[in-house]
Design a protein around this motif. Structure first.
Motif, PDB file in Angstrom:
ATOM      1  N   ALA A  68       0.821  -1.210   0.000  1.00  0.00           N
ATOM      2  CA  ALA A  68       0.000   0.000   0.000  1.00  0.00           C
ATOM      3  C   ALA A  68       0.854   1.259   0.000  1.00  0.00           C
ATOM      4  O   ALA A  68       0.452   2.283  -0.552  1.00  0.00           O
ATOM      5  CB  ALA A  68      -0.943   0.002   1.202  1.00  0.00           C
ATOM      6  N   ASN A  69       2.049   1.231   0.627  1.00  0.00           N
ATOM      7  CA  ASN A  69       2.920   2.394   0.689  1.00  0.00           C
ATOM      8  C   ASN A  69       4.354   1.922   0.919  1.00  0.00           C
ATOM      9  O   ASN A  69       4.636   0.719   0.967  1.00  0.00           O
ATOM     10  CB  ASN A  69       2.468   3.364   1.788  1.00  0.00           C
ATOM     11  N   ALA A  70       5.268   2.889   1.062  1.00  0.00           N
ATOM     12  CA  ALA A  70       6.681   2.533   1.223  1.00  0.00           C
ATOM     13  C   ALA A  70       6.932   1.763   2.511  1.00  0.00           C
ATOM     14  O   ALA A  70       7.845   0.932   2.572  1.00  0.00           O
ATOM     15  CB  ALA A  70       7.534   3.805   1.196  1.00  0.00           C
ATOM     16  N   MET A  71       6.147   2.021   3.554  1.00  0.00           N
ATOM     17  CA  MET A  71       6.291   1.263   4.797  1.00  0.00           C
ATOM     18  C   MET A  71       6.026  -0.221   4.554  1.00  0.00           C
ATOM     19  O   MET A  71       6.722  -1.086   5.083  1.00  0.00           O
ATOM     20  CB  MET A  71       5.350   1.806   5.864  1.00  0.00           C
ATOM     21  N   ASP A  72       5.005  -0.539   3.756  1.00  0.00           N
ATOM     22  CA  ASP A  72       4.718  -1.931   3.424  1.00  0.00           C
ATOM     23  C   ASP A  72       5.850  -2.555   2.629  1.00  0.00           C
ATOM     24  O   ASP A  72       6.156  -3.752   2.773  1.00  0.00           O
ATOM     25  CB  ASP A  72       3.415  -2.026   2.632  1.00  0.00           C
ATOM     26  N   VAL A  73       6.492  -1.770   1.766  1.00  0.00           N
ATOM     27  CA  VAL A  73       7.637  -2.271   1.004  1.00  0.00           C
ATOM     28  C   VAL A  73       8.789  -2.608   1.942  1.00  0.00           C
ATOM     29  O   VAL A  73       9.412  -3.672   1.838  1.00  0.00           O
ATOM     30  CB  VAL A  73       8.086  -1.233  -0.047  1.00  0.00           C
ATOM     31  N   LEU A  74       9.082  -1.712   2.893  1.00  0.00           N
ATOM     32  CA  LEU A  74      10.197  -1.936   3.811  1.00  0.00           C
ATOM     33  C   LEU A  74       9.989  -3.176   4.666  1.00  0.00           C
ATOM     34  O   LEU A  74      10.948  -3.869   5.021  1.00  0.00           O
ATOM     35  CB  LEU A  74      10.389  -0.704   4.701  1.00  0.00           C
ATOM     36  N   LYS A  75       8.730  -3.485   5.000  1.00  0.00           N
ATOM     37  CA  LYS A  75       8.442  -4.674   5.804  1.00  0.00           C
ATOM     38  C   LYS A  75       8.853  -5.960   5.101  1.00  0.00           C
ATOM     39  O   LYS A  75       9.091  -6.988   5.748  1.00  0.00           O
ATOM     40  CB  LYS A  75       6.946  -4.730   6.142  1.00  0.00           C
ATOM     41  N   LYS A  76       8.949  -5.930   3.782  1.00  0.00           N
ATOM     42  CA  LYS A  76       9.291  -7.117   3.007  1.00  0.00           C
ATOM     43  C   LYS A  76      10.789  -7.288   2.798  1.00  0.00           C
ATOM     44  O   LYS A  76      11.225  -8.319   2.280  1.00  0.00           O
ATOM     45  CB  LYS A  76       8.602  -7.053   1.632  1.00  0.00           C
TER      46      LYS A  76
END
Length: 718
Positions: A68-76
């Motif tokens: 959904a956003n860059a935070m979701d990307v970083l979680k991966k």
């Protein structure tokens, strides 16, 4: 049995995922292995190891399509943990610095979280993770996350708008827009973001008091947001090999926080009530940030110059109204009001010059960073005459000034299959911490040498070994130095320590990569690490968290990432990490050196469904961990996501269901119950449904010619 064992061996040792065929007829082992291996396809290099850094392709990558956003990307990302409060932790121990397009940005922690929450994955080309930075980077960076935004090489104008709606017991909306206009000489960029709505967080503690009573603390914090940000950028091509960049940004975080707290104490048998109080804390924290960056890049033959300058002003304001009452009688026990004012001014200038010498490349640079912090906190307490009077024990004024002067030199040389980079950095720090009300001034003046060495060996065109050694410095942050009281509950607060020393870390990292498969190991020692420790007052039952330096801590970790494609409709990414830490912790006359080991498993299973839908299952698990004084419970979550594009890719929709089992919470239990018998938990309200809709538009005409990149960009793979 043989087939099941083979599947496990191939998964764990070879890093492959197998799609088995349904059959009951026995087959020779060699035939089975050949059949299974034919059905394995390794994904294109989504993850690449480049000279000490891990590079992840984001744009167009199925693994990040549903974020959904860059935070979701970083979680991966492998080795990176995103906390429930938005904090980042790299390799289980390091808070990384966040760069944008290879440049550091002077943002506060809250401004970074707001920026990343409003940054769409469609805007990100790649992310680089540097676990062991070289001497080229500031000594305070023990880890770096470099977000490389997607370059737009088309002339004309383009835009994208998106909105993200989150819903659990409360609702929050994140909205952002990106607008660009490019000509052959000029490029204009405008980014806007707006967040409105409410989030919730809970804090719980159970403590056995000195008088044998049992006290339960329950705090619910509801935060209402009204935040917005604006960023304006302009790039001007002065000549073919010269470029100016101007970036202006402002963000305004306006919140109201309502905290509801109960303290309920019973006797040791949990039958008779000793006391019961309620507390209401109404606060209105605000943060107003203004910043400007002016950058210049140029090239003369084989010599490149980059100059980065920045000005930043961060202002925090907060008022609190706190009332403590007897829950049994309704009588007012305490009533105080606070007014906090905090201003931070940051000025930086950095110049980097590089060229060629002999058969190698050299780079030299210098940086000046000036930081001034002014902070005041005023307490007014209601007295018996029903009048507010100044509480001199808690009212304070604190000023902190820090000047850092740095210079570095690096040299890179390729010898056959070896690529060597050696560097040396020197940083001189001058700081003054002035607790005005306490009449205590602490001055620091020290020079730190920070060497580094990076060696890369190409085993084959697809295999690479890398070794890096570096020394880093961590200066105390303002919250660690600030001697003010910040309350969790009426009997629980934390306070800073102006006497803290900087810590120094020596680390060695080794990594191996083969196409998409990567594995890395790091070990080292940090001297004078900073931490908070609990101190319990048996008379008042107040539990305070104080700051101090520990003698040292030893650490080690090993991490691997395995992105795979099983077939056309199923791809996955699996991240596994093992961690070790041992702090030397003196506490109440005893030095604790308890080794802590834990592991994490995270990943994504991405499925391409009919009708253009993409379904994603994200998961994260951390085994029991903690530190020298606290034992930590396991942490886990599972997220589900569904994505689809419409209107030839212009319209994009994403539906996320985060933390579906409501399992993400941070729990700590104090090890030495004879000193403090205490356990606590933080719950962040991550279980929620998120709907994100974005739309792209514009009238771009044709592609512009790519500008010549400077050496820094080439080395970063930009």
């Amino acid at each position: 049995m043989e087939r099941s064992f083979l599947l496990v061996v191939l998964l764990l040792c070879g890093g492959f995922t197998i799609q088995a065929q349904d059959t009951l007829s026995p087959k020779p082992a060699d035939t089975i292995r050949h059949k299974l291996l034919k059905e394995v396809e390794v994904v294109r290099p989504t993850y690449q190891r480049e000279a000490g850094k891990l590079v992840m392709t984001i744009a167009g990558n199925k693994l990040f399509k549903t974020a959904a956003n860059a935070m979701d990307v970083l979680k991966k990302l492998p080795g990176l943990e995103v906390g429930g409060d938005g904090s980042l932790l790299l390799s289980g121990r390091v808070t990384p610095a966040v760069f944008i397009d290879g440049k550091p940005m002077n943002m506060s922690a809250e401004e970074w979280q707001h920026y990343l929450t409003n940054l769409s994955p469609d805007m990100i080309a790649a992310i680089e993770v540097i676990n062991n930075p070289s001497s080229q980077y500031d000594g305070e960076y023990k880890g770096i996350i470099n977000i490389k935004l997607k370059p737009d090489m088309t002339l004309g104008w383009k835009g994208m708008v998106s909105t993200s709606l989150q819903q659990n017991n409360y609702r929050q909306a994140d909205n952002n827009g990106l607008f660009t206009y490019k000509t052959k000489k000029l490029a204009y960029t405008a980014r806007v973001g707006y967040t409105t709505g409410t989030t919730v967080r809970r804090y719980n503690a159970l403590q056995h008091l000195a008088n044998a009573n049992i006290m339960a603390t329950n705090t619910k914090m509801v935060t209402h947001n009204n935040n917005y940000s604006i960023q304006l950028g302009m790039e001007y091509v002065v000549k073919k090999d010269q470029q100016l960049e101007l970036l202006l940004r402002t963000s305004h975080i306006n919140r109201t926080m309502n905290s509801f707290n109960t303290l309920h104490a019973t006797d040791s048998l949990a039958k008779q009530v000793a006391f019961s109080t309620t507390s209401n804390n109404d606060a209105d924290p605000e943060q107003h940030n203004y910043a400007a960056n002016l950058n210049y890049t140029a090239r003369w033959g084989r010599t490149q110059l980059q100059v980065l300058t920045s000005l930043a002003s961060i202002g925090n304001r907060q008022g609190e109204d706190i009332q403590n009452k007897n829950a049994l009688t309704g009588d007012l026990l305490e009533y105080w009001q606070t007014r906090m004012k905090n201003d931070i001014f940051i000025r930086t200038a950095q110049a980097d010059l590089s060229g060629e010498l002999g058969k190698g490349k050299w780079r030299a640079g210098a940086k000046l960073a000036l930081t001034a912090t002014r902070n005041s906190l005023h307490y007014d307490t209601l007295n018996t005459a029903n009048q507010f009077v100044t509480d001199s024990n808690r009212t304070n004024t604190f000023q902190y000034d820090e000047n850092v002067y740095a210079g570095y030199l690096t040299y890179e040389r390729k010898l056959n299959k070896f690529n060597l980079t050696a560097g040396l950095r020197a940083e001189h720090t001058h700081s003054i911490a002035n607790a005005v009300t306490l009449e205590a001034v602490t001055k620091r003046n020290y020079l730190t040498w920070l060497p580094s060495l990076n060696i890369t060996y190409d085993l084959t065109p697809n295999q690479q070994l890398n070794l890096s050694v570096s020394r880093r410095i961590t200066r105390p942050t303002f919250p660690f130095l600030n001697p003010f009281r910040f309350y969790f509950s009426p009997l629980n607060y934390w306070i800073g320590n102006p006497l803290l020393l900087p810590s120094k870390t020596n680390a060695l990292s080794i990594s191996y990569s083969q196409k998409a498969f990567t594995v890395s190991a790091t070990l080292g020692r940090e001297k004078d690490p900073m931490t908070r420790y609990p101190e319990y007052d048996a008379t008042t039952n107040i539990l305070a968290y104080l700051g101090r330096n520990l003698p040292y801590n030893d650490f080690a970790n090993i991490e691997t990432s395995i992105p795979l494609v099983v077939n056309k409709w199923w791809c996955m990414s699996n991240n596994i990490g093992g961690y070790y830490r041992k702090d030397q912790t003196p506490y109440h006359g005893v030095t604790y050196t308890i080794p802590i080991t834990w592991f994490t498993i995270s990943g994504s299973q991405v499925f391409t469904l009919p009708k253009g839908f993409t379904f994603d299952v994200d998961y994260y698990y951390s085994s029991p961990a903690g530190d020298g004084l606290y034992f930590g419970r396991p942490v886990s979550y599972i997220d589900l996501s569904l994505q689809r594009s419409w209107l030839k890719g212009r319209l994009n929709t994403k539906l996320n269901y985060n933390d579906i089992f409501n399992t993400y919470r941070i729990q700590r239990i104090f090890r030495e119950k004879s000193i403090i018998d205490n356990r606590l938990a933080h719950w962040f309200g991550l279980r929620r449904v998120v709907l994100t809709v974005s739309y792209s538009f514009g009238k771009s005409t044709y592609k512009a010619k790519q500008l010549n990149k400077n050496e820094e960009e080439n080395r970063a793979g930009m």
